[in-house]
Design a protein around this motif. Structure first.
Motif, PDB file in Angstrom:
ATOM      1  N   ARG A  16      -0.780 -14.641  13.476  1.00 54.34           N
ATOM      2  CA  ARG A  16      -1.521 -14.217  14.667  1.00 54.34           C
ATOM      3  C   ARG A  16      -2.812 -13.489  14.321  1.00 54.34           C
ATOM      4  N   TYR A  17      -2.844 -12.832  13.178  1.00 58.62           N
ATOM      5  CA  TYR A  17      -4.025 -12.064  12.791  1.00 58.62           C
ATOM      6  C   TYR A  17      -4.629 -12.642  11.524  1.00 58.62           C
ATOM      7  N   ASN A  18      -5.848 -12.226  11.223  1.00 57.10           N
ATOM      8  CA  ASN A  18      -6.511 -12.682  10.002  1.00 57.10           C
ATOM      9  C   ASN A  18      -5.740 -12.156   8.786  1.00 57.10           C
ATOM     10  N   PRO A  19      -5.298 -13.051   7.878  1.00 58.13           N
ATOM     11  CA  PRO A  19      -4.529 -12.606   6.707  1.00 58.13           C
ATOM     12  C   PRO A  19      -5.275 -11.617   5.817  1.00 58.13           C
ATOM     13  N   ARG A  20      -6.598 -11.581   5.941  1.00 53.53           N
ATOM     14  CA  ARG A  20      -7.389 -10.652   5.124  1.00 53.53           C
ATOM     15  C   ARG A  20      -7.316  -9.214   5.645  1.00 53.53           C
ATOM     16  N   LEU A  21      -6.855  -9.036   6.886  1.00 53.41           N
ATOM     17  CA  LEU A  21      -6.897  -7.716   7.518  1.00 53.41           C
ATOM     18  C   LEU A  21      -6.070  -6.652   6.786  1.00 53.41           C
ATOM     19  N   PRO A  22      -4.817  -6.930   6.369  1.00 55.66           N
ATOM     20  CA  PRO A  22      -4.070  -5.898   5.636  1.00 55.66           C
ATOM     21  C   PRO A  22      -4.746  -5.460   4.340  1.00 55.66           C
ATOM     22  N   VAL A  23      -5.417  -6.419   3.675  1.00 57.77           N
ATOM     23  CA  VAL A  23      -6.142  -6.074   2.448  1.00 57.77           C
ATOM     24  C   VAL A  23      -7.293  -5.121   2.770  1.00 57.77           C
ATOM     25  N   LEU A  24      -7.977  -5.397   3.880  1.00 60.37           N
ATOM     26  CA  LEU A  24      -9.087  -4.548   4.299  1.00 60.37           C
ATOM     27  C   LEU A  24      -8.597  -3.138   4.635  1.00 60.37           C
ATOM     28  N   VAL A  25      -7.462  -3.037   5.335  1.00 61.08           N
ATOM     29  CA  VAL A  25      -6.901  -1.725   5.685  1.00 61.08           C
ATOM     30  C   VAL A  25      -6.578  -0.919   4.437  1.00 61.08           C
ATOM     31  N   MET A  26      -6.063  -1.596   3.418  1.00 62.69           N
ATOM     32  CA  MET A  26      -5.727  -0.921   2.164  1.00 62.69           C
ATOM     33  C   MET A  26      -6.967  -0.288   1.530  1.00 62.69           C
ATOM     34  N   PHE A  27      -8.088  -0.999   1.547  1.00 62.74           N
ATOM     35  CA  PHE A  27      -9.314  -0.468   0.957  1.00 62.74           C
ATOM     36  C   PHE A  27      -9.908   0.659   1.806  1.00 62.74           C
ATOM     37  N   ILE A  28      -9.800   0.565   3.133  1.00 65.56           N
ATOM     38  CA  ILE A  28     -10.311   1.635   3.996  1.00 65.56           C
ATOM     39  C   ILE A  28      -9.512   2.919   3.772  1.00 65.56           C
ATOM     40  N   LEU A  29      -8.200   2.786   3.662  1.00 66.89           N
ATOM     41  CA  LEU A  29      -7.352   3.944   3.403  1.00 66.89           C
ATOM     42  C   LEU A  29      -7.733   4.611   2.079  1.00 66.89           C
ATOM     43  N   ALA A  30      -7.969   3.800   1.065  1.00 67.19           N
ATOM     44  CA  ALA A  30      -8.369   4.345  -0.235  1.00 67.19           C
ATOM     45  C   ALA A  30      -9.720   5.050  -0.146  1.00 67.19           C
ATOM     46  N   SER A  31     -10.625   4.545   0.705  1.00 67.80           N
ATOM     47  CA  SER A  31     -11.946   5.180   0.845  1.00 67.80           C
ATOM     48  C   SER A  31     -11.836   6.547   1.503  1.00 67.80           C
ATOM     49  N   ILE A  76      -8.020 -11.158  -3.992  1.00 71.67           N
ATOM     50  CA  ILE A  76      -6.729 -10.888  -3.355  1.00 71.67           C
ATOM     51  C   ILE A  76      -6.671 -11.511  -1.962  1.00 71.67           C
ATOM     52  N   SER A  77      -7.732 -11.321  -1.185  1.00 69.58           N
ATOM     53  CA  SER A  77      -7.719 -11.853   0.182  1.00 69.58           C
ATOM     54  C   SER A  77      -7.701 -13.377   0.193  1.00 69.58           C
ATOM     55  N   ASP A  78      -8.353 -14.026  -0.780  1.00 72.60           N
ATOM     56  CA  ASP A  78      -8.292 -15.495  -0.879  1.00 72.60           C
ATOM     57  C   ASP A  78      -6.877 -15.965  -1.189  1.00 72.60           C
ATOM     58  N   ARG A  79      -6.177 -15.226  -2.056  1.00 67.82           N
ATOM     59  CA  ARG A  79      -4.798 -15.590  -2.391  1.00 67.82           C
ATOM     60  C   ARG A  79      -3.900 -15.429  -1.149  1.00 67.82           C
ATOM     61  N   VAL A  80      -4.150 -14.374  -0.379  1.00 67.57           N
ATOM     62  CA  VAL A  80      -3.364 -14.160   0.839  1.00 67.57           C
ATOM     63  C   VAL A  80      -3.643 -15.267   1.851  1.00 67.57           C
ATOM     64  N   VAL A  81      -4.915 -15.657   2.001  1.00 64.07           N
ATOM     65  CA  VAL A  81      -5.283 -16.734   2.921  1.00 64.07           C
ATOM     66  C   VAL A  81      -4.618 -18.041   2.500  1.00 64.07           C
ATOM     67  N   ALA A  82      -4.642 -18.347   1.193  1.00 69.76           N
ATOM     68  CA  ALA A  82      -4.014 -19.578   0.693  1.00 69.76           C
ATOM     69  C   ALA A  82      -2.515 -19.577   0.971  1.00 69.76           C
ATOM     70  N   LYS A  83      -1.887 -18.412   0.881  1.00 69.38           N
ATOM     71  CA  LYS A  83      -0.441 -18.301   1.104  1.00 69.38           C
ATOM     72  C   LYS A  83      -0.072 -18.516   2.562  1.00 69.38           C
ATOM     73  N   PHE A  84      -0.896 -17.997   3.477  1.00 72.17           N
ATOM     74  CA  PHE A  84      -0.579 -18.074   4.897  1.00 72.17           C
ATOM     75  C   PHE A  84      -1.330 -19.190   5.622  1.00 72.17           C
ATOM     76  N   GLN A  85      -2.011 -20.049   4.876  1.00 72.17           N
ATOM     77  CA  GLN A  85      -2.853 -21.079   5.492  1.00 72.17           C
ATOM     78  C   GLN A  85      -2.036 -22.038   6.357  1.00 72.17           C
ATOM     79  N   SER A  86      -0.847 -22.381   5.909  1.00 74.24           N
ATOM     80  CA  SER A  86      -0.020 -23.343   6.643  1.00 74.24           C
ATOM     81  C   SER A  86       0.826 -22.691   7.736  1.00 74.24           C
ATOM     82  N   SER A  87       0.932 -21.373   7.726  1.00 75.60           N
ATOM     83  CA  SER A  87       1.739 -20.676   8.730  1.00 75.60           C
ATOM     84  C   SER A  87       0.882 -20.273   9.924  1.00 75.60           C
ATOM     85  N   LYS A  88       1.550 -20.006  11.043  1.00 73.61           N
ATOM     86  CA  LYS A  88       0.842 -19.609  12.259  1.00 73.61           C
ATOM     87  C   LYS A  88       0.772 -18.087  12.319  1.00 73.61           C
TER      88      LYS A  88
END
Length: 454
Positions: free
Chosen positions: A318-333, A304-316
């Protein structure tokens, strides 16, 4: 010419898969050695009269040493061959496991498991460095997650296999078998693994600048002694830039909390046996299902995080695109920890216990995988091992806290109190991740600002 290039490309991907397979197998046994004692705890306490605090001391001795050695291993991976670092660590880990089966007392067991922690630190930093050199950024997270499942495979099969062998042959036999097999795997990995494509004469297939590799760093230092070269060397990142970066610091603290929750789940088997009246087999199933969920979670998180990175790779962004995915997993934990603490009791069915275990594995391992990938991506290849080592240092401190300190809470109160403490800490890490979203995730830019100010 075109046919030769295609053939070379096929050879590269075949060789890359072979190297990945050897690391997958090798790290599975790295992990089996590290968890070998945990897998046989219910049988160990029958043979050796040990209290909760003594068990916690053995577990904490490994995690305390591991927190030091994994940091050192990350720094060393930027300076020495990842191949030799990995193989030497696995061989020494095997010897520690074999020696543990001969240990006569708790103090000796604690000392041996401390040494085990010291040599375990060579494993994952070598893997992370090798992955960075062999895989592109848009596939890095997926293969990182896939390699992580090697530990989940060992964690899933380990408790069941160890429990079966311990019941029939005693707790020492599964540890002995693990040590012997690990020595065999060491030599297989040594024959197959290589640090980078350049070592085998391949081109720059993955877009990594050879100057960022270990060999490239040394060779570039020898070329050019003019003013331009000195400016370039002055702009290179150091460990000071890593330690002073607030984004890295928050990742380390959150990883500490997340890994404390992960390590704390190991005590779930004693919670089920001592406070919930479950059988030893049911407790082993709980550990296996946590790891099974983790195997799926690591791959899903990376994909999932690789797909998000590929989607936002050309855009500017401000934060790491993987961060929202990480927050989702922390919340689930946090949610899964709450379910374990307040819904599992003497009347709980085994199906519900295993469902909670699956959710714990699905959530916590996805978060762990995300922290590792984000730490490596903050820095260029020549110092990525050090960046990951610093963040992973937080994880190992969390593992240490889940040993003796957590068992001391359980000894004074009960396991529910200990697990509730982990739940509260998990909620705190969520707040810190929202702070991290406001910070610059690129380590290079922080260092450039410091250089300009000086």
């Amino acid at each position: 010419m075109m046919a030769a290039r295609k053939k070379n490309s096929r050879d590269f991907f075949a060789r890359r898969m072979l190297i990945f397979s050897s690391m997958f197998l090798g790290y599975a046994f790295f992990y089996f050695n590290r968890r070998a004692f945990t897998f046989v705890i219910p049988h160990f306490i029958k043979d050796v009269d040990a209290s909760k605090e003594q068990l916690g001391m053995i577990a904490s001795s490994l995690m305390f040493a591991y927190s030091i050695s994994k940091f050192c291993g990350g720094v060393m991976s930027d300076m020495v061959s990842s191949r030799y670092l990995f193989c030497i660590g696995l061989f020494l880990s095997s010897l520690c496991t074999l020696a543990f089966t001969l240990s006569p007392s708790i103090p000796v067991c604690t000392a041996l498991w401390f040494v085990q922690g010291l040599v375990q630190g060579a494993g994952w930093p070598a893997c992370g460095k090798t992955l960075k050199m062999w895989y592109r950024k848009t596939e890095f997270g997926t293969y990182w997650g896939l390699l992580t499942t090697s530990s989940n495979l060992a964690g899933t099969a380990g408790p069941l296999l160890s429990s079966y062998l311990a019941i029939n042959y005693g707790w020492r036999f599964p540890m002995y078998l693990c040590g012997v097999l690990s020595i065999v795997i060491t030599f297989i990995t040594l024959a197959v693994m290589r640090d980078s494509p350049q070592q085998l004469g391949y081109g720059d297939y993955v877009g990594n600048d050879p100057a960022n590799s270990q060999n490239g760093t040394k060779s570039s230092a020898k070329k050019g002694k003019g003013k331009g070269q000195k400016v370039k060397e002055a702009g290179r990142l150091t460990w000071v830039d890593i330690v002073c970066n607030p984004y890295i610091l928050i990742l380390a603290v959150c990883y500490c909390i997340t890994f404390a929750v992960r390590a704390g789940s190991d005590w779930g088997q004693l919670f089920l046996i001592q406070e919930c009246g479950q059988s030893e087999y049911a407790a082993s199933m709980y550990v296996s299902v946590v790891e099974l969920g983790g195997a799926f979670s690591s791959v899903i998180s990376g994909f999932i995080s690789d797909r998000v990175v590929a989607k936002f790779q050309s855009s500017k962004c401000r934060y790491n695109p993987r961060l929202p995915v990480l927050v989702m997993f922390i919340l689930a934990s946090v949610v899964s920890q709450h379910l374990l603490t307040f819904t599992v009791n003497e009347t709980s069915s085994q199906v519900w216990v295993l469902c909670v275990a699956m959710l714990i594995g699905l959530s916590i391992y996805g978060a762990i995988s995300g922290f590792g990938v984000m730490a490596v991506e903050t820095a260029p290849s020549y110092i990525s091992g050090t960046a990951h080592a610093f963040v992973a240092l937080g994880a190992n401190v969390g593992g240490f806290l889940a040993g003796y300190p957590l068992t001391a809470v359980a000894q004074r109160y009960n396991w529910k109190a200990a697990f509730f403490l982990l739940e509260v800490l998990g909620a705190c890490s969520l707040l810190l991740m929202f702070v991290a979203k406001q910070l610059n995730p690129k380590l290079e830019k922080v260092s450039k600002k410091k250089l300009k100010s000086n």
